[in-house]
Design an enzyme around this catalytic site. Structure first.
Site, PDB file in Angstrom:
ATOM      1  N   LYS A 208       0.860  -1.181   0.000  1.00 28.45           N
ATOM      2  CA  LYS A 208       0.000   0.000   0.000  1.00 28.45           C
ATOM      3  C   LYS A 208       0.896   1.230   0.000  1.00 28.45           C
ATOM      4  O   LYS A 208       1.671   1.451   0.937  1.00 28.45           O
ATOM      5  CB  LYS A 208      -0.914   0.006   1.228  1.00 28.45           C
ATOM      6  CG  LYS A 208      -1.849   1.215   1.279  1.00 28.45           C
ATOM      7  CD  LYS A 208      -2.761   1.136   2.493  1.00 28.45           C
ATOM      8  CE  LYS A 208      -3.687   2.335   2.572  1.00 28.45           C
ATOM      9  NZ  LYS A 208      -4.566   2.293   3.760  1.00 28.45           N
ATOM     10  N   LYS A 260      -2.256  -1.584  -3.587  1.00 30.19           N
ATOM     11  CA  LYS A 260      -3.095  -0.389  -3.570  1.00 30.19           C
ATOM     12  C   LYS A 260      -2.206   0.838  -3.703  1.00 30.19           C
ATOM     13  O   LYS A 260      -1.244   0.953  -2.928  1.00 30.19           O
ATOM     14  CB  LYS A 260      -3.882  -0.334  -2.252  1.00 30.19           C
ATOM     15  CG  LYS A 260      -4.782   0.883  -2.087  1.00 30.19           C
ATOM     16  CD  LYS A 260      -5.491   0.838  -0.747  1.00 30.19           C
ATOM     17  CE  LYS A 260      -6.389   2.072  -0.566  1.00 30.19           C
ATOM     18  NZ  LYS A 260      -7.073   2.073   0.740  1.00 30.19           N
TER      19      LYS A 260
END
Length: 339
Positions: A208, A260
């Protein structure tokens, strides 16, 4: 080779034959979208008496509990694979006590949706403190060695363990660990197993990034963040640390891993998917709020064909290696795929 032979060769080898009609393109397609591969992020706002539009994300809403259940049932009818729930509380504090309160909005929403849909789709919980803290960070703050304010990694892990148990008790099938604290997967897995909840799946946001693409999401959850999260989310300049994070999360017991954002990080996604596949662990990707907002804004101005770009972007994410995709288009695309 003579010119005549070149001419004959060019006539024999015609890749365009496999693109000649829609039926032919469907037959030879290497990447396909299916509703079961789509996960729908949904926001539920404490005290809301009906859905409220998110200004920066046209078509996305903050739900009341009633409208959330309606949306969940629509998703089940369309065959959507999962629902990732995010809570928007009325009150926040320094340690995010609403996150593990059984009466907190996210845990109430999880229980309500699980009762409504049972096992017909996956009920998934965002496991992070940022929606519940008054400072907007993903963990508990402390003072660093030079007097600076920092996120206390290990104190935060204690809060994550408490959240995990509360979310599991509320009925979540899957916990989405998105805080990017070191050791979070192992701590949550141990807490779940110690309390007889070895059935609950851990989805690690293993890669992420500290991205500028999250802006509209922070609007959706009414984030109070000041500053940024660069000390714990990953540096967009780096790739190798993503694979290190993925390996560490899998070693600690992650059942699934995620990248992400998605589309700006397809190179990372492809590498992560390869590493995870070697361990038999599925890979997901999150088409985040900024990706969604860009498509909507450009389409509103007539600069792109919206429906075409939506499918193209999701296909690209799947093609890069994601077995499932979190996307705000999940319900819409599932319905389109169902005809």
């Amino acid at each position: 080779m003579s010119e005549a032979n070149l001419d004959r060769s060019a006539g024999r080898i015609r890749p365009r034959r496999l693109r000649s009609t829609p039926a032919m393109r469907r037959l030879v397609a290497q990447t396909r979208l299916h509703p079961a591969e789509l996960i729908w992020p949904l926001f539920v706002r404490e005290g809301a008496d009906g859905p409220r539009p998110v200004t920066s994300m046209p078509g996305v809403e903050q739900h009341s509990l009633d409208s959330l259940v309606t949306a969940a049932r629509e998703a089940v009818s369309a065959g959507v694979g999962g629902l990732m729930l995010f809570g928007v509380p009325q009150q926040r504090d320094a340690t995010g006590t609403g996150a593990d309160d059984p009466d907190g909005i996210l845990n109430v929403a999880l229980a309500t949706v699980r009762e409504a849909v049972g096992d017909d789709t996956l009920v998934m919980a965002d496991l992070c403190l940022d929606e519940f803290t008054d400072h907007g960070h993903c963990g508990v703050l402390t003072t660093g060695p030079r007097g600076e304010t920092v996120v206390d990694n290990d104190a935060t892990l204690e809060r994550y363990a408490a959240m995990a148990l509360a979310q599991a008790d509320a009925g979540a099938h899957v916990l989405g660990l998105s805080g990017m604290m070191d050791g979070q997967v192992g701590v949550v897995r141990d807490a779940l197993d110690a309390h007889g909840r070895s059935d609950v799946v851990v989805l690690a946001y293993a890669a992420k990034y500290a991205s500028g693409y999250y802006g509209p999401f922070r609007d959706a959850v009414e984030s109070t963040l000041q500053g940024d999260r660069s000390t714990y989310q990953q540096d967009p300049a780096n790739a190798a640390e993503s694979l290190r994070e993925v390996r560490l999360d899998m070693e600690q017991g992650a059942d699934m891993v995620m990248v992400k954002p998605a589309l700006p990080y397809l190179d990372i996604l492809a590498k992560v998917a390869d590493v995870a596949a070697q361990a038999g662990v599925p890979t997901a990707a999150y088409q985040v709020s900024g990706e969604y907002a860009q498509i909507e804004a450009a389409a509103e101005r007539g600069w792109i064909d919206r429906d075409r770009v939506v499918l193209e972007s999701l296909t690209a994410i799947r093609r890069a290696g994601a077995g499932s995709v979190l996307t705000y288009y999940a319900l819409e695309v599932a319905r389109r795929l169902n005809g």
